[in-house]
Motif scaffolding. Sequence first.
Motif, PDB file in Angstrom:
ATOM      1  N   GLY A 189     -52.586 -71.973 -28.866  1.00 37.54           N
ATOM      2  CA  GLY A 189     -51.248 -71.718 -28.343  1.00 37.54           C
ATOM      3  C   GLY A 189     -50.237 -71.265 -29.384  1.00 37.54           C
ATOM      4  N   MET A 190     -50.685 -71.019 -30.607  1.00 36.98           N
ATOM      5  CA  MET A 190     -49.772 -70.619 -31.676  1.00 36.98           C
ATOM      6  C   MET A 190     -50.203 -69.266 -32.256  1.00 36.98           C
ATOM      7  SD  MET A 190     -47.733 -73.202 -31.668  1.00 36.98           S
ATOM      8  CE  MET A 190     -46.832 -73.353 -33.208  1.00 36.98           C
ATOM      9  N   LYS A 191     -49.236 -68.606 -32.874  1.00 39.61           N
ATOM     10  CA  LYS A 191     -49.514 -67.342 -33.568  1.00 39.61           C
ATOM     11  C   LYS A 191     -49.305 -67.553 -35.066  1.00 39.61           C
ATOM     12  CE  LYS A 191     -47.840 -64.563 -29.650  1.00 39.61           C
ATOM     13  NZ  LYS A 191     -49.136 -64.016 -29.212  1.00 39.61           N
ATOM     14  N   ARG A 192     -50.043 -66.753 -35.849  1.00 39.93           N
ATOM     15  CA  ARG A 192     -49.964 -66.915 -37.309  1.00 39.93           C
ATOM     16  C   ARG A 192     -50.406 -65.631 -37.992  1.00 39.93           C
ATOM     17  NH1 ARG A 192     -53.978 -70.961 -38.907  1.00 39.93           N
ATOM     18  NH2 ARG A 192     -55.145 -69.391 -40.080  1.00 39.93           N
ATOM     19  N   ILE A 193     -49.845 -65.383 -39.155  1.00 40.37           N
ATOM     20  CA  ILE A 193     -50.291 -64.277 -40.006  1.00 40.37           C
ATOM     21  C   ILE A 193     -50.664 -64.854 -41.359  1.00 40.37           C
ATOM     22  CG2 ILE A 193     -49.676 -62.118 -41.148  1.00 40.37           C
ATOM     23  CD1 ILE A 193     -47.717 -61.561 -38.910  1.00 40.37           C
ATOM     24  N   ASP A 194     -51.913 -64.647 -41.758  1.00 41.91           N
ATOM     25  CA  ASP A 194     -52.352 -65.016 -43.101  1.00 41.91           C
ATOM     26  C   ASP A 194     -52.387 -63.755 -43.961  1.00 41.91           C
ATOM     27  OD1 ASP A 194     -52.627 -67.545 -42.167  1.00 41.91           O
ATOM     28  OD2 ASP A 194     -54.826 -67.618 -42.283  1.00 41.91           O
ATOM     29  N   LEU A 195     -52.192 -63.941 -45.247  1.00 41.74           N
ATOM     30  CA  LEU A 195     -52.183 -62.824 -46.188  1.00 41.74           C
ATOM     31  C   LEU A 195     -53.349 -62.980 -47.156  1.00 41.74           C
ATOM     32  CD1 LEU A 195     -50.340 -60.369 -46.778  1.00 41.74           C
ATOM     33  CD2 LEU A 195     -49.175 -61.776 -48.483  1.00 41.74           C
ATOM     34  N   ILE A 196     -54.158 -61.925 -47.278  1.00 43.88           N
ATOM     35  CA  ILE A 196     -55.231 -61.918 -48.273  1.00 43.88           C
ATOM     36  C   ILE A 196     -54.761 -61.059 -49.437  1.00 43.88           C
ATOM     37  CG2 ILE A 196     -57.626 -61.287 -48.767  1.00 43.88           C
ATOM     38  CD1 ILE A 196     -58.274 -61.727 -45.841  1.00 43.88           C
ATOM     39  N   VAL A 197     -54.714 -61.670 -50.620  1.00 44.87           N
ATOM     40  CA  VAL A 197     -54.218 -60.966 -51.800  1.00 44.87           C
ATOM     41  C   VAL A 197     -55.320 -60.861 -52.845  1.00 44.87           C
ATOM     42  CG1 VAL A 197     -51.858 -61.771 -51.414  1.00 44.87           C
ATOM     43  CG2 VAL A 197     -53.374 -63.089 -52.920  1.00 44.87           C
ATOM     44  N   ASN A 198     -55.224 -59.819 -53.645  1.00 48.20           N
ATOM     45  CA  ASN A 198     -56.043 -59.715 -54.849  1.00 48.20           C
ATOM     46  C   ASN A 198     -55.225 -60.373 -55.959  1.00 48.20           C
ATOM     47  OD1 ASN A 198     -57.696 -59.056 -56.980  1.00 48.20           O
ATOM     48  ND2 ASN A 198     -57.455 -56.847 -56.785  1.00 48.20           N
ATOM     49  N   ARG A 199     -55.685 -61.523 -56.431  1.00 48.63           N
ATOM     50  CA  ARG A 199     -54.880 -62.343 -57.340  1.00 48.63           C
ATOM     51  C   ARG A 199     -55.338 -62.151 -58.789  1.00 48.63           C
ATOM     52  NH1 ARG A 199     -54.232 -68.120 -59.027  1.00 48.63           N
ATOM     53  NH2 ARG A 199     -52.020 -68.622 -58.737  1.00 48.63           N
ATOM     54  N   TYR A 200     -54.415 -61.604 -59.590  1.00 48.64           N
ATOM     55  CA  TYR A 200     -54.664 -61.455 -61.031  1.00 48.64           C
ATOM     56  C   TYR A 200     -54.154 -62.706 -61.730  1.00 48.64           C
ATOM     57  CZ  TYR A 200     -53.549 -60.256 -65.866  1.00 48.64           C
ATOM     58  OH  TYR A 200     -53.425 -60.278 -67.235  1.00 48.64           O
ATOM     59  N   THR A 201     -54.973 -63.224 -62.661  1.00 49.15           N
ATOM     60  CA  THR A 201     -54.539 -64.358 -63.486  1.00 49.15           C
ATOM     61  C   THR A 201     -54.926 -64.107 -64.939  1.00 49.15           C
ATOM     62  OG1 THR A 201     -56.616 -65.572 -63.109  1.00 49.15           O
ATOM     63  CG2 THR A 201     -54.764 -66.037 -61.618  1.00 49.15           C
TER      64      THR A 201
END
Length: 298
Positions: free
Chosen positions: A81-93
Motif C-alpha cells: 500500500g506504499m510507494k517508494r523510490i530507491d536510488l542505486i549509486v556507483n559509490r567512490y571511496t
Amino acid sequence: MKIVSGRTGSPHVTSQQFRQMLEGIIGQGSYIITSGENLKPELSSNNLLKIRSGMMAHHGCISCVDIGTYDEVTLTNGSQGMKRIDLIVNRYTRNAETEVENCSWKVIQGKPVASNPAVPAYTSGNLQNGDLVDECPAFEVHYDGINVTEVKSLLSVTDGLSGLSSNLGNVKADLTKANNNIAIINSNLISIVERGTKNNYNYTKYSNGDMVMWSKYTWNTNLATSWHNWYFASSAAVGFPVAFKQAPLIIVSPAKTNELYGLGVTEVTTTGYKLTAYSPKQGMCYVQADMLIIGKWK
C-alpha cells in the motif's frame, strides 16, 4: 610544472592526474561510455537487479562491469500500500590512511509514502578536491506496494569517436540546409531598393519590382466642354518622375476645396497620364487631386 606522460625513473602518475586528463577528454560530468551492454539494468525479481557489462565515467573516475559478466544488486522489499523510490549509486571511496580507492554499487533506500515518493539524498563529492566519498546516481527503482514497477536509467550513453564524427557530419549537413533555407528566405524578403522625391512626387522602389508613388496634384482649369449636363476638362499629359515597366494602377480622389467636382484619369502609359475634372457647374475650377500610383518598375 611536472611531466605526467613521460618516464621519470620512478612511479609518478597518480589517479588524480589520470582523472584530470579524462575530464578534459570525456567531460566532468557522469556518463556511460559506449562499451559492452552499456550497463543495462535487468530486473530478475523484486529483490534482485542485474547490471550488465559496461563502463562509466564519473568526475573523471572510470569504473566498469567486465565484458561477458554482470553485477547483482540486492533490493529491499516494498511495503504493502506504499510507494517508494530507491536510488542505486556507483559509490567512490578513498581510504584516508592507505589511499586505496574503490567503486561499488550501493542502494540508498527511499522513504515509503502513500503517494508522490521522493528520491533519497546521496553524497555528492569532488574527487579533485580530495573528497573521500563521491556517489553517482545511476538508477532509480520505483516501487508500488511490494512490486517494482520501473527501473530508470539516469545516465546518458556517450558516443565514441566514430559516433561523434557521424554527428558532426549530420550537424554540418543541417547547417548547410539551414543556410540554404536562409538564402531562400532572404530571396523572398521584400526590401526597399530606392526611395526619393522628384517633381513633387514621392516614390519607393521595392526589391520584388513593385513601385509606389504618391502626390498632391493642383490644377486651375476651365470646365467648358459640355456632355449630358456635365462640364469637364482634360489636362495636358502629366509625366511620372520615374518610368514604370507597364501602365500602373492610378487611384485618384478629390481633395477638399470649395469647389464641386470629380476626377478621373485617362491615357495611362508607362511614363504618365492625363487628368480629367468634371462638374455640374461650368467655369473655372480649382482642383486638388490626391494621387496614389502602383505598378512595376522591373
